[in-house]
Motif scaffolding. Structure first.
Motif, short mmCIF file in Angstrom:
data_model
loop_
_atom_site.label_atom_id
_atom_site.label_comp_id
_atom_site.label_asym_id
_atom_site.label_seq_id
_atom_site.Cartn_x
_atom_site.Cartn_y
_atom_site.Cartn_z
N ALA A 299 0.85 -1.20 0.00
CA ALA A 299 0.00 0.00 0.00
C ALA A 299 0.88 1.24 0.00
CB ALA A 299 -0.92 0.01 1.22
N SER A 300 0.50 2.23 -0.78
CA SER A 300 1.27 3.46 -0.83
C SER A 300 0.34 4.66 -0.91
CB SER A 300 2.22 3.47 -2.04
OG SER A 300 1.48 3.59 -3.24
N ALA A 301 0.83 5.77 -0.45
CA ALA A 301 0.10 7.04 -0.55
C ALA A 301 1.12 8.14 -0.80
CB ALA A 301 -0.70 7.33 0.71
N VAL A 302 0.91 8.91 -1.85
CA VAL A 302 1.79 10.03 -2.19
C VAL A 302 0.97 11.30 -2.14
CG1 VAL A 302 3.27 11.05 -3.96
CG2 VAL A 302 3.21 8.56 -3.67
N THR A 303 1.49 12.32 -1.49
CA THR A 303 0.80 13.60 -1.38
C THR A 303 1.55 14.65 -2.18
OG1 THR A 303 -0.04 13.05 0.82
CG2 THR A 303 -0.07 15.37 0.18
N TRP A 304 0.84 15.25 -3.12
CA TRP A 304 1.41 16.30 -3.96
C TRP A 304 0.52 17.53 -3.86
CZ3 TRP A 304 -0.99 18.34 -8.46
CH2 TRP A 304 -0.20 19.21 -9.23
N VAL B 186 7.11 16.70 -2.04
CA VAL B 186 6.26 15.57 -2.38
C VAL B 186 6.49 14.49 -1.32
CG1 VAL B 186 5.75 13.78 -4.08
CG2 VAL B 186 6.33 16.09 -4.84
N GLU B 187 5.47 14.21 -0.53
CA GLU B 187 5.60 13.22 0.54
C GLU B 187 5.11 11.86 0.07
OE1 GLU B 187 4.49 14.09 4.54
OE2 GLU B 187 4.41 16.25 4.16
N TYR B 188 5.77 10.81 0.56
CA TYR B 188 5.35 9.46 0.18
C TYR B 188 5.43 8.54 1.40
CZ TYR B 188 10.46 8.93 -0.28
OH TYR B 188 11.81 8.93 -0.06
N THR B 189 4.47 7.63 1.45
CA THR B 189 4.42 6.61 2.49
C THR B 189 4.15 5.28 1.81
OG1 THR B 189 3.54 8.17 4.11
CG2 THR B 189 3.28 5.83 4.59
N VAL B 190 5.01 4.30 2.07
CA VAL B 190 4.88 2.99 1.45
C VAL B 190 4.95 1.93 2.54
CG1 VAL B 190 5.83 1.41 -0.27
CG2 VAL B 190 6.01 3.87 -0.62
N GLY B 191 4.05 0.96 2.48
CA GLY B 191 4.05 -0.11 3.47
C GLY B 191 3.97 -1.47 2.82
N LEU B 192 4.82 -2.40 3.27
CA LEU B 192 4.73 -3.82 2.91
C LEU B 192 4.14 -4.53 4.11
CD1 LEU B 192 8.17 -4.36 1.14
CD2 LEU B 192 5.93 -4.20 0.08
N LEU B 193 2.99 -5.14 3.91
CA LEU B 193 2.21 -5.64 5.03
C LEU B 193 1.93 -7.13 4.86
CD1 LEU B 193 -0.40 -2.75 4.79
CD2 LEU B 193 1.72 -2.74 6.10
N SER B 194 1.48 -7.74 5.94
CA SER B 194 1.11 -9.14 5.94
C SER B 194 -0.34 -9.25 6.41
CB SER B 194 2.03 -9.92 6.89
OG SER B 194 1.55 -11.23 7.10
N ALA B 195 -1.18 -9.84 5.57
CA ALA B 195 -2.60 -9.94 5.87
C ALA B 195 -2.99 -11.40 6.09
CB ALA B 195 -3.43 -9.37 4.72
N PRO B 196 -4.03 -11.64 6.88
CA PRO B 196 -4.47 -13.01 7.13
C PRO B 196 -5.16 -13.62 5.92
CG PRO B 196 -5.96 -11.47 8.17
CD PRO B 196 -4.84 -10.66 7.61
N GLY B 197 -4.57 -14.65 5.33
CA GLY B 197 -5.19 -15.41 4.25
C GLY B 197 -5.65 -14.56 3.10
N THR B 198 -6.71 -15.00 2.47
CA THR B 198 -7.29 -14.24 1.36
C THR B 198 -8.68 -13.72 1.72
OG1 THR B 198 -8.19 -16.27 0.42
CG2 THR B 198 -6.02 -15.57 -0.35
N SER B 199 -9.17 -14.05 2.90
CA SER B 199 -10.52 -13.64 3.27
C SER B 199 -10.66 -12.13 3.34
CB SER B 199 -10.91 -14.26 4.61
OG SER B 199 -10.02 -13.83 5.63
N LEU B 200 -9.57 -11.46 3.72
CA LEU B 200 -9.63 -10.01 3.83
C LEU B 200 -9.99 -9.38 2.49
CD1 LEU B 200 -9.04 -7.32 5.34
CD2 LEU B 200 -6.67 -7.59 4.62
#
Length: 351
Positions: A64-69, A117-131
């Motif tokens: 997930a990422s979010a960039v603010t311009w 220009v601000e940026y936020t990037v996250g590598l995450l771990s989610a439970p299974g595929t149900s999410l």
């Protein structure tokens, strides 16, 4: 963005991060373009997640990422990108690694004005595929925003994006793996590669990392090899110089210009030519104000539109028209050419 910033702290406490050099190829040439004509582009050059076997079952990666311009008018625009498990490729048997190695653009070209220009990037771990079944409609409805030429086009669905990301990150079982929050400074932008890893900063440093052919490489014993045994994220910050021709991809400019060009080519009366001139002046005015163009490129774009108008007028009404315009005599064509050039000359004051 606040949710992403806090997530990776759940599991990662020691990280190696900073600017890394290139082992092969020369470093990027210094940016010499005028500050008012600069653009920045953010790209995920490489990233990977490592799941131990006893934890891999039932887990899925999330990016997930979010960039603010900030536009010249002062409006903050948020550009988002989300990748789910289907976008990752699995490699490695021992570590059950999930990774992707092709460049992932986070933004299109962003005019770099007076604001960072601000940026936020996250590598995450989610439970299974149900999410993801719960947010399937969100993922299917949202186009790849970073592929859009016009930044302002994403504003209409910003709330939908925010709602979808909130759904994903609001799950209590989401675990942060690694993340990065930073900014490209408008006052002193720097191009290159920035890396963040889950390596223990007490045992490894940036000297153990390098970029080779656009991918991260890791060295424990002096030999560069594939990263393994840790999570990593490699961001490329690319600076671009003047892009005045970009107006051709902007609907607010290219649309009126196409209308003007078509009407000019078929104008047989002063009224029809004047009508074409209205669209021509609108295209010029929009070029001088479009936030998708760097400030230094706006006048250049407008002048190119003017040149195209005058060139078209010469082709339709000028001495080399070859009779194709269908005018009965040269005097009538000359009058139309004079009117077309007058419309061009008054485009600034009328706008």
């Amino acid at each position: 963005m606040d949710r992403i910033k806090g997530l990776w702290r759940h599991e990662t406490t020691h990280v190696v991060h900073g600017w890394v050099g290139l082992v092969d190829g020369a470093a990027a040439l210094p940016d010499t373009s005028p500050p008012r004509s600069r653009y920045v582009e953010l790209i995920v050059a490489d990233f990977g997640l490592r799941f131990e076997k006893d934890r891999a079952a039932g887990r899925s990666p999330v990016f997930a990422s979010a960039v603010t311009w900030r536009s010249p008018s002062g409006e903050d625009l948020h550009i988002s990108k989300t990748l789910s498990a289907d976008d990752f490729a699995s490699i490695g048997a021992d570590d059950a690694v999930v990774t992707i190695h092709s460049g992932v653009p986070l933004t299109t070209l962003l005019p770099l004005g007076a604001s960072n220009v601000e940026y936020t990037v996250g590598l995450l771990s989610a439970p299974g595929t149900s999410l993801f079944s719960g947010v399937a409609s969100f993922l299917s409805d949202i186009a790849d925003l970073t592929q859009r030429t016009e930044l302002t086009a994403v504003g209409a669905i910003a709330d939908k994006v925010a709602g979808g990301i909130d759904t994903i990150l609001g799950n209590d079982e989401i675990a942060g793996r690694i993340g990065l929050h930073g900014a490209v400074l408008a006052s002193e932008p720097r191009a290159g590669y920035y890396v963040v890893t889950s390596l223990d900063a007490g045992q490894f440093s940036l000297e153990h990392l390098a970029v080779i052919e656009g991918r991260l490489r890791f060295s424990r014993d002096g030999a560069w090899g594939d990263p393994s045994g840790f999570d990593y994220l490699l961001i490329r910050v690319a600076l671009r110089g003047s892009q005045p021709d970009r107006w051709r991809d902007l609907s607010s400019v290219a649309g009126p210009w196409k209308t003007a060009d078509d009407k000019l080519a078929h104008a047989t009366t002063a009224e029809a030519l004047t009508e074409a001139g209205v669209s021509f002046k609108l295209a010029m005015a929009n070029a001088r104000n479009d936030p998708n163009l760097a400030v230094g490129d706006r006048d250049l774009a407008a002048e190119e539109i003017r040149a195209q108008w005058e060139k078209g007028a010469q082709q339709v009404f000028g001495p080399n028209r070859g009779g194709a315009s269908g005018f009965a005599d040269g005097a009538e064509a000359d009058a139309m050419l004079e009117l077309a050039l007058s419309i061009s000359a008054t485009a600034e004051t009328d706008a």
